[in-house]
Design a protein around this motif. Structure first.
Motif, PDB file in Angstrom:
ATOM      1  N   ASN A 124      -8.920  -5.152 -11.185  1.00  0.00           N
ATOM      2  CA  ASN A 124      -9.468  -3.867 -10.755  1.00  0.00           C
ATOM      3  C   ASN A 124     -10.568  -4.114  -9.718  1.00  0.00           C
ATOM      4  O   ASN A 124     -10.605  -5.187  -9.106  1.00  0.00           O
ATOM      5  N   ASN A 125     -11.444  -3.172  -9.558  1.00  0.00           N
ATOM      6  CA  ASN A 125     -12.474  -3.311  -8.531  1.00  0.00           C
ATOM      7  C   ASN A 125     -13.802  -3.841  -9.062  1.00  0.00           C
ATOM      8  O   ASN A 125     -14.830  -3.736  -8.395  1.00  0.00           O
ATOM      9  N   PHE A 126     -13.740  -4.393 -10.256  1.00  0.00           N
ATOM     10  CA  PHE A 126     -14.902  -5.085 -10.806  1.00  0.00           C
ATOM     11  C   PHE A 126     -14.861  -6.520 -10.277  1.00  0.00           C
ATOM     12  O   PHE A 126     -13.834  -7.184 -10.353  1.00  0.00           O
ATOM     13  N   ASP A 127     -15.975  -6.984  -9.748  1.00  0.00           N
ATOM     14  CA  ASP A 127     -15.972  -8.233  -8.977  1.00  0.00           C
ATOM     15  C   ASP A 127     -17.107  -9.169  -9.409  1.00  0.00           C
ATOM     16  O   ASP A 127     -18.134  -9.260  -8.736  1.00  0.00           O
ATOM     17  N   PRO A 128     -16.938  -9.873 -10.532  1.00  0.00           N
ATOM     18  CA  PRO A 128     -17.974 -10.826 -10.929  1.00  0.00           C
ATOM     19  C   PRO A 128     -17.918 -12.078 -10.061  1.00  0.00           C
ATOM     20  O   PRO A 128     -16.834 -12.457  -9.596  1.00  0.00           O
ATOM     21  N   TYR A 129     -19.056 -12.704  -9.837  1.00  0.00           N
ATOM     22  CA  TYR A 129     -19.062 -13.871  -8.958  1.00  0.00           C
ATOM     23  C   TYR A 129     -20.166 -14.859  -9.352  1.00  0.00           C
ATOM     24  O   TYR A 129     -21.140 -14.496 -10.016  1.00  0.00           O
ATOM     25  N   ILE A 130     -19.963 -16.081  -8.914  1.00  0.00           N
ATOM     26  CA  ILE A 130     -21.021 -17.095  -8.961  1.00  0.00           C
ATOM     27  C   ILE A 130     -21.089 -17.719  -7.572  1.00  0.00           C
ATOM     28  O   ILE A 130     -20.095 -17.714  -6.845  1.00  0.00           O
ATOM     29  N   GLY A 131     -22.241 -18.253  -7.209  1.00  0.00           N
ATOM     30  CA  GLY A 131     -22.341 -18.803  -5.861  1.00  0.00           C
ATOM     31  C   GLY A 131     -23.406 -19.876  -5.737  1.00  0.00           C
ATOM     32  O   GLY A 131     -24.241 -20.068  -6.634  1.00  0.00           O
ATOM     33  N   PHE A 132     -23.344 -20.559  -4.620  1.00  0.00           N
ATOM     34  CA  PHE A 132     -24.318 -21.605  -4.299  1.00  0.00           C
ATOM     35  C   PHE A 132     -24.827 -21.345  -2.892  1.00  0.00           C
ATOM     36  O   PHE A 132     -24.040 -21.148  -1.969  1.00  0.00           O
ATOM     37  N   GLN A 133     -26.147 -21.319  -2.743  1.00  0.00           N
ATOM     38  CA  GLN A 133     -26.735 -21.029  -1.436  1.00  0.00           C
ATOM     39  C   GLN A 133     -27.975 -21.889  -1.175  1.00  0.00           C
ATOM     40  O   GLN A 133     -29.035 -21.633  -1.739  1.00  0.00           O
ATOM     41  N   PRO A 134     -27.864 -22.890  -0.344  1.00  0.00           N
ATOM     42  CA  PRO A 134     -29.076 -23.567   0.122  1.00  0.00           C
ATOM     43  C   PRO A 134     -29.892 -22.590   0.973  1.00  0.00           C
ATOM     44  O   PRO A 134     -29.328 -21.642   1.526  1.00  0.00           O
ATOM     45  N   GLY A 135     -31.183 -22.828   1.068  1.00  0.00           N
ATOM     46  CA  GLY A 135     -32.000 -21.900   1.849  1.00  0.00           C
ATOM     47  C   GLY A 135     -33.296 -22.515   2.320  1.00  0.00           C
ATOM     48  O   GLY A 135     -33.595 -23.694   2.071  1.00  0.00           O
ATOM     49  N   MET A 136     -34.050 -21.711   3.051  1.00  0.00           N
ATOM     50  CA  MET A 136     -35.359 -22.121   3.561  1.00  0.00           C
ATOM     51  C   MET A 136     -36.363 -21.012   3.295  1.00  0.00           C
ATOM     52  O   MET A 136     -36.009 -19.831   3.326  1.00  0.00           O
ATOM     53  N   ALA A 137     -37.597 -21.408   3.043  1.00  0.00           N
ATOM     54  CA  ALA A 137     -38.659 -20.420   2.843  1.00  0.00           C
ATOM     55  C   ALA A 137     -39.772 -20.666   3.850  1.00  0.00           C
ATOM     56  O   ALA A 137     -40.073 -21.816   4.185  1.00  0.00           O
ATOM     57  N   LEU A 138     -40.350 -19.587   4.322  1.00  0.00           N
ATOM     58  CA  LEU A 138     -41.578 -19.661   5.124  1.00  0.00           C
ATOM     59  C   LEU A 138     -42.703 -19.313   4.159  1.00  0.00           C
ATOM     60  O   LEU A 138     -42.778 -18.174   3.687  1.00  0.00           O
ATOM     61  N   THR A 139     -43.546 -20.280   3.841  1.00  0.00           N
ATOM     62  CA  THR A 139     -44.510 -20.077   2.758  1.00  0.00           C
ATOM     63  C   THR A 139     -45.934 -20.359   3.196  1.00  0.00           C
ATOM     64  O   THR A 139     -46.200 -21.187   4.070  1.00  0.00           O
ATOM     65  N   GLN A 140     -46.851 -19.669   2.525  1.00  0.00           N
ATOM     66  CA  GLN A 140     -48.284 -19.867   2.738  1.00  0.00           C
ATOM     67  C   GLN A 140     -48.968 -19.516   1.421  1.00  0.00           C
ATOM     68  O   GLN A 140     -48.624 -18.505   0.788  1.00  0.00           O
TER      69      GLN A 140
END
Lengths: 197, 217
Positions: free
Chosen positions: A98-114
């Motif tokens: 149906n239109n129910f869409d469970p997911y898992i994912g992997f996302q590397p990222g970057m942060a601008l932090t102070q």
């Protein structure tokens, strides 16, 4: 009045079941959303608030490429003055009929932090100094679901765990965080021709 | 201006995938010429400081033949040195991947070897502790790496790759020493002279997600 609104909001998804016949989740689906995200830093007893948005493209019904942005809303009671984050990666969508869409994912990222030298507690007057801004690599996993109510709209709940460390000219601050966001998103399919669906 | 560009690139990353829609791979055609694009996270460990670094990066792959692939990568890795200094590493390089066993299927193990150029900077951190620190030091060096890994082909168009590689740098050494005298810590950041290049190695664990965008030839 409030009760009526709550009841309407809870029953609103039921109106959408009439759309069940056509499955929206397919190759070529593009979805995007903008909402508010909340996070809890795991090593500090602090809550972060973000404006967040993402853009996702389904290269197949099971796999999507996804980019996310988090704009940190400053809070003097937090250790961080800036914590804007960008993520890019992929999600695996668990197959449903149906239109129910469970997911898992992997996302590397970057942060601008102070960071601040010390967070402000309550109304106390503390002189705050800011560290230098720095870029911090992040590792991130996502889990959640979308419910495609129609060809154009969906509702979503998105959970994320982030691992990272802000390193500057001040003490290091852990960026490890659990985050949640939810709301209404928009979608369309760039590959389906008019009238075919 | 840079922030806007960075946000645009990340948000538009998925678009690069569907622009290639008609070039999608087919199981019936040969493997060479396949172009892949992906992002990755890297954990750096067992280096000279005995701390753990975390990195963000990206790569593209161009497959030369059924058993040989190439990977071109860039990484940014940061490391907290005992709360007293930070180390930033910028890597850019390439690796050749050999497939000694299966060349298709769900799991495709590989051996890799390659070269890398890098820039390293170690900077002191201002802490609440009583501490004496040296100035920041930086260096440019080259490196070579060897490792193993496997692709997990979730679909024909997408894989997750897990790899571990040992990277050894040839260049000026930057090392940190921490001494304590009368409750005062001293952080020394030292850079060896050009006449004494040394070897410095670390182990990199990498997880990447990759999209097969199409065949170039």
């Amino acid at each position: 009045m409030v009760k009526q609104i709550v009841i309407i909001l809870f029953f609103m998804p039921l109106f959408l079941f009439s759309q069940e016949e056509s499955r929206v989740i397919d190759k070529g689906l593009v979805r995007f959303q903008g909402t508010i995200g909340m996070g809890k830093l795991l090593n500090l007893n602090e809550t972060n608030i973000f404006l967040t948005g993402n853009l996702e493209y389904y290269i197949q019904s099971l796999i999507s490429a996804r980019g996310d942005v988090y704009y940190f809303l400053k809070n003097d009671e937090n250790s961080l003055k800036q914590n804007h984050q960008l993520f890019s990666g992929a999600s695996y969508h668990i197959k449903t009929n149906n239109n129910f869409d469970p997911y898992i994912g992997f996302q590397p990222g970057m942060a601008l932090t102070q960071s601040f030298n010390s967070p402000r507690k309550g109304n106390e007057s503390v002189q705050q100094f800011s560290s230098s801004t720095s870029y911090s690599p992040l590792i991130s996993g996502v889990v959640g679901f979308n419910y495609y109510a129609s060809k154009w709209f969906h509702l979503f709940v998105d959970g994320r765990i982030v691992q990272g460390r802000h390193l500057s000219n001040f003490n290091a601050v852990s960026l490890n965080e659990v985050r949640i966001s939810f709301g209404l998103g928009f979608n369309f399919n760039v590959l389906k021709k008019k009238g075919k669906n | 201006m840079h922030k806007i560009k960075l946000i645009s690139i990340v948000l538009l990353f998925p678009i690069t995938v569907f622009s290639q829609e008609e070039m999608r791979p087919s199981n019936t055609t040969k493997a060479s010429g396949m172009f892949e694009l992906g992002v990755r996270s890297t954990i750096s460990g067992f280096g000279s400081t005995n701390n753990i670094g975390t990195g963000f990066g990206g790569q593209f792959r161009l497959r030369i033949s059924k058993r040989i692939n190439t990977e071109w990568f860039a990484d940014f890795i940061t490391e907290d040195i005992d709360g007293l200094a930070k180390r930033n590493d910028y890597h850019i390089g390439w690796s050749v991947m050999f497939y000694p066993f299966a060349t298709e299927g769900k799991f495709v193990p590989y051996i890799l070897a390659g070269h890398c150029f890098d820039y390293t900077k170690v900077s002191p951190v201002r802490t609440n502790e009583n501490i004496i620190v040296d100035e920041a030091q930086s260096r440019l060096s080259s490196a070579t790496q060897l490792g193993i890994g496997t692709h997990f082909n979730a679909t024909d168009y997408f894989d997750v790759s897990f790899g571990v590689q040992y990277m050894v740098h040839l260049g000026n050494d930057i090392h940190t020493d921490i001494d304590e005298h009368n409750r005062t810590k001293e952080l020394h950041i030292e850079k060896e002279s050009h006449s004494n290049p040394v070897l410095e190695g670390h182990l990199l664990f990498t997880v990447s997600v990759n999209f097969k965008l199409g065949k170039i030839w």
